[in-house]
Design a protein around this motif. Structure first.
Motif, mmCIF file in Angstrom:
data_model
loop_
_atom_site.group_PDB
_atom_site.id
_atom_site.type_symbol
_atom_site.label_atom_id
_atom_site.label_comp_id
_atom_site.label_asym_id
_atom_site.label_seq_id
_atom_site.Cartn_x
_atom_site.Cartn_y
_atom_site.Cartn_z
ATOM 1 N N ASP A 48 16.706 -91.680 -7.981
ATOM 2 C CA ASP A 48 16.918 -92.942 -8.701
ATOM 3 C C ASP A 48 16.313 -92.793 -10.095
ATOM 4 O OD1 ASP A 48 17.175 -95.511 -9.686
ATOM 5 O OD2 ASP A 48 16.204 -96.472 -7.982
ATOM 6 N N LEU A 49 17.070 -92.146 -10.968
ATOM 7 C CA LEU A 49 16.545 -91.812 -12.290
ATOM 8 C C LEU A 49 16.198 -93.038 -13.129
ATOM 9 C CD1 LEU A 49 18.865 -88.825 -13.177
ATOM 10 C CD2 LEU A 49 16.400 -88.737 -12.764
ATOM 11 N N VAL A 50 16.995 -94.079 -13.037
ATOM 12 C CA VAL A 50 16.730 -95.273 -13.845
ATOM 13 C C VAL A 50 15.377 -95.867 -13.472
ATOM 14 C CG1 VAL A 50 17.496 -97.612 -14.392
ATOM 15 C CG2 VAL A 50 19.154 -95.742 -14.320
ATOM 16 N N SER A 51 15.105 -96.014 -12.175
ATOM 17 C CA SER A 51 13.796 -96.532 -11.752
ATOM 18 C C SER A 51 12.678 -95.592 -12.165
ATOM 19 C CB SER A 51 13.760 -96.730 -10.239
ATOM 20 O OG SER A 51 14.645 -97.759 -9.862
ATOM 21 N N TYR A 52 12.902 -94.295 -12.028
ATOM 22 C CA TYR A 52 11.874 -93.322 -12.421
ATOM 23 C C TYR A 52 11.546 -93.474 -13.903
ATOM 24 C CZ TYR A 52 9.366 -88.938 -13.035
ATOM 25 O OH TYR A 52 8.401 -88.002 -13.331
ATOM 26 N N LEU A 53 12.567 -93.609 -14.736
ATOM 27 C CA LEU A 53 12.338 -93.758 -16.179
ATOM 28 C C LEU A 53 11.634 -95.074 -16.505
ATOM 29 C CD1 LEU A 53 15.698 -92.342 -17.524
ATOM 30 C CD2 LEU A 53 13.428 -91.314 -17.756
ATOM 31 N N GLN A 54 11.987 -96.135 -15.790
ATOM 32 C CA GLN A 54 11.376 -97.435 -16.040
ATOM 33 C C GLN A 54 9.937 -97.499 -15.535
ATOM 34 O OE1 GLN A 54 14.201 -99.965 -14.043
ATOM 35 N NE2 GLN A 54 15.479 -100.201 -15.863
ATOM 36 N N ASP A 55 9.662 -96.846 -14.419
ATOM 37 C CA ASP A 55 8.364 -96.988 -13.748
ATOM 38 C C ASP A 55 7.338 -95.913 -14.112
ATOM 39 O OD1 ASP A 55 9.599 -99.093 -12.477
ATOM 40 O OD2 ASP A 55 9.935 -98.010 -10.600
ATOM 41 N N THR A 56 7.768 -94.839 -14.749
ATOM 42 C CA THR A 56 6.863 -93.719 -15.009
ATOM 43 C C THR A 56 6.626 -93.568 -16.509
ATOM 44 O OG1 THR A 56 7.832 -92.620 -13.085
ATOM 45 C CG2 THR A 56 6.438 -91.280 -14.529
ATOM 46 N N PRO A 57 5.402 -93.793 -16.945
ATOM 47 C CA PRO A 57 5.102 -93.595 -18.371
ATOM 48 C C PRO A 57 5.409 -92.148 -18.778
ATOM 49 C CG PRO A 57 3.265 -94.656 -17.254
ATOM 50 C CD PRO A 57 4.229 -94.226 -16.189
ATOM 51 N N VAL A 58 5.809 -91.952 -20.016
ATOM 52 C CA VAL A 58 6.206 -90.634 -20.516
ATOM 53 C C VAL A 58 5.143 -89.576 -20.208
ATOM 54 C CG1 VAL A 58 6.752 -89.305 -22.598
ATOM 55 C CG2 VAL A 58 7.675 -91.608 -22.312
ATOM 56 N N GLU A 59 3.886 -89.906 -20.451
ATOM 57 C CA GLU A 59 2.813 -88.927 -20.259
ATOM 58 C C GLU A 59 2.561 -88.586 -18.789
ATOM 59 O OE1 GLU A 59 1.101 -93.044 -20.510
ATOM 60 O OE2 GLU A 59 2.436 -91.899 -21.818
#
Length: 177
Positions: free
Chosen positions: A118-129
């Motif tokens: 679930d890439l969209v959730s991963y991108l929304q929930d995981t800070p870049v760092e």
């Protein structure tokens, strides 16, 4: 019409198996060449994808190593990766994949598959760092972050256009009355 899954395959092996992979990828017959379907077998169950690979592109090829790109329908050919890896002529195999429609990506390496489902959730929930090193590798290969940012921008543009179209229709209706 399927969603297409983008795949990158890297194999190290004997010169004979590398040449066979090269020819099969270029012909769009990787699955059928290495594991032909028997009567009554489902491609999805055997190969991991509904149809054989689309005609691919060989990025690099030496006597003992090949890197190539190809598309598959809906999912990566994980069953074929296992068939290839089980071949004694192959020393290592790494396959990455990205399916933008269903929003998953991953890497199959020497028998182990790791998937971000679930890439969209991963991108929304995981800070870049805090993003996983594997995710960063996949992003570098497939521009995943840019893809979803472009989708978001496009979706916003589409809703603006739809709103304007509704307003114009409403305005025309007002004029007619």
């Amino acid at each position: 019409m399927p969603n297409y899954c983008n795949n990158t395959l890297c194999v190290t092996g004997s010169p004979e198996v590398i040449e066979k992979i090269r020819n099969a990828v270029e012909a769009g017959e990787l699955c059928q060449k290495f594991r032909p379907l028997k009567e009554g077998e489902s491609a999805s169950n055997v190969w991991g994808t509904k149809w054989d690979v689309g005609s691919g592109e060989v990025l690099e090829c030496t006597e003992r190593e090949i890197t190539c790109l190809f598309e598959t329908a809906w999912t990566p050919p994980l069953g074929i990766y296992q068939v290839l890896f089980d071949n004694p002529e192959i020393q290592s195999l790494s396959g990455t994949y990205f399916e933008p429609g269903v929003q998953f990506a991953g890497k199959w390496e020497n028998g182990v598959d790791v998937c971000f489902d679930d890439l969209v959730s991963y991108l929304q929930d995981t800070p870049v760092e805090e993003r996983d090193a594997l995710f960063e590798e996949l992003d570098e290969a497939y521009d995943i972050v840019e893809f979803f940012e472009d989708q978001e921008t496009q979706d916003e543009g589409d809703s603006d256009t739809d709103d304007n179209a509704c307003r114009k229709e409403g305005a025309q209706d007002d004029v007619k009355e």
